[in-house]
Enzyme design. Structure first.
Site, short mmCIF file in Angstrom:
data_model
loop_
_atom_site.label_atom_id
_atom_site.label_comp_id
_atom_site.label_asym_id
_atom_site.label_seq_id
_atom_site.Cartn_x
_atom_site.Cartn_y
_atom_site.Cartn_z
N PHE A 222 108.59 106.23 45.93
CA PHE A 222 109.87 106.20 44.90
C PHE A 222 109.31 106.94 43.81
O PHE A 222 108.15 106.97 43.22
CB PHE A 222 110.31 104.57 44.61
CG PHE A 222 111.08 103.78 45.47
CD1 PHE A 222 112.36 103.89 45.39
CD2 PHE A 222 110.51 103.15 46.63
CE1 PHE A 222 113.20 103.28 46.07
CE2 PHE A 222 111.55 102.51 47.54
CZ PHE A 222 112.83 102.60 46.99
N LEU B 185 104.06 98.89 44.61
CA LEU B 185 104.82 98.82 45.72
C LEU B 185 105.66 99.84 45.86
O LEU B 185 105.51 100.79 46.82
CB LEU B 185 105.44 97.65 46.16
CG LEU B 185 106.62 97.50 47.15
CD1 LEU B 185 105.87 97.80 48.69
CD2 LEU B 185 107.32 96.21 47.22
N TYR B 186 106.54 100.22 44.78
CA TYR B 186 107.42 101.28 44.84
C TYR B 186 106.80 102.59 44.99
O TYR B 186 107.31 103.61 45.65
CB TYR B 186 108.71 101.07 43.77
CG TYR B 186 109.43 99.70 43.96
CD1 TYR B 186 109.83 99.34 45.13
CD2 TYR B 186 109.64 98.91 42.67
CE1 TYR B 186 110.38 98.16 45.00
CE2 TYR B 186 110.34 98.03 42.78
CZ TYR B 186 110.67 97.34 43.87
OH TYR B 186 111.29 96.43 43.67
N ARG B 187 105.82 102.74 44.14
CA ARG B 187 104.99 104.02 44.11
C ARG B 187 104.29 104.07 45.36
O ARG B 187 104.37 105.39 45.95
CB ARG B 187 103.96 104.02 43.10
CG ARG B 187 104.53 103.96 41.68
CD ARG B 187 105.15 105.21 41.40
NE ARG B 187 105.72 105.52 39.93
CZ ARG B 187 106.65 105.86 39.41
NH1 ARG B 187 107.64 106.21 40.34
NH2 ARG B 187 106.97 105.87 38.28
N ALA C 15 105.18 95.06 41.64
CA ALA C 15 106.56 95.86 42.02
C ALA C 15 106.45 97.37 41.93
O ALA C 15 106.61 98.09 42.84
CB ALA C 15 107.64 95.18 41.37
#
Length: 189
Positions: free
Chosen positions: A163, A157-159, A154
């Site tokens: 994000f 993914l966010y990086r 997760a």
């Protein structure tokens, strides 16, 4: 003996509240499996997920395999003052940032509440596909989410989709784990 191959992803669709209600038990099982929670967690979370469906700006995207099994789910809604998560995050932000900056983050945002992929379907980009589809056209100028601290898929993914840290090592009331609150502007592209 080898395990049977996992069915392939057949479709990724936006669900209505009625469609999610009809498959809520299955969606909660994906959540429990993805998070490694005890099975009883699904029963505890069902009323919360049902209440979330009634919030302004609610959107849900789900992925199904060719056996019509739900293998991934993501949903969110517009965050506003008075909601539990909003109040928790705002209070945390006020401890580490000036009020004006905290208010800026907490104004006109889409709360990415849940994003989960069944473990046997992880690692192939399905989470990112659901995330992008969910946020495509989502209301709000920014998107915020919270995720447990630590090196996970997760986090990667966010990086990867841009994000940034908003609040780190925060402990929500009732949960001893440290969380990060991450955010970015909308739209994604």
């Amino acid at each position: 003996m080898t395990a049977a191959p996992s069915p392939h992803i057949d479709r990724i669709v936006e669900l209505t509240t009625d469609q999610l209600r009809a498959r809520l038990a299955e969606a909660l099982q994906v959540y429990v499996d993805a998070m490694g929670y005890p099975p009883s967690t699904a029963q505890q979370r069902a009323p919360m997920w049902s209440a979330h469906m009634m919030r302004a700006g609610w959107r849900c995207v789900a992925a199904f395999n060719d056996a019509d099994e739900l293998v991934g789910i993501g949903y969110g809604y517009l965050g506003v003052p008075g909601q539990w998560w909003h109040e928790q995050v705002f209070r945390g932000l006020l401890t580490v940032t000036p009020r004006a900056e905290a208010e800026q983050w907490m104004r006109d945002y889409f709360e990415l509440t849940e994003l989960h992929v069944r473990p046997d379907s992880q690692g192939g980009g399905l989470g990112e596909t659901i995330l992008r589809r969910l946020l495509d056209g989502a209301p709000g100028h920014t998107v915020l989410l919270s995720t447990p601290e630590g090196p996970t898929r997760a986090w990667k993914l966010y990086r990867r989709v841009g994000f940034a840290d908003v609040l780190r090592h925060y402990q929500f009331t009732g949960d001893p784990r440290p969380f990060a609150v991450l955010g970015r502007g909308l739209p994604l592209s």
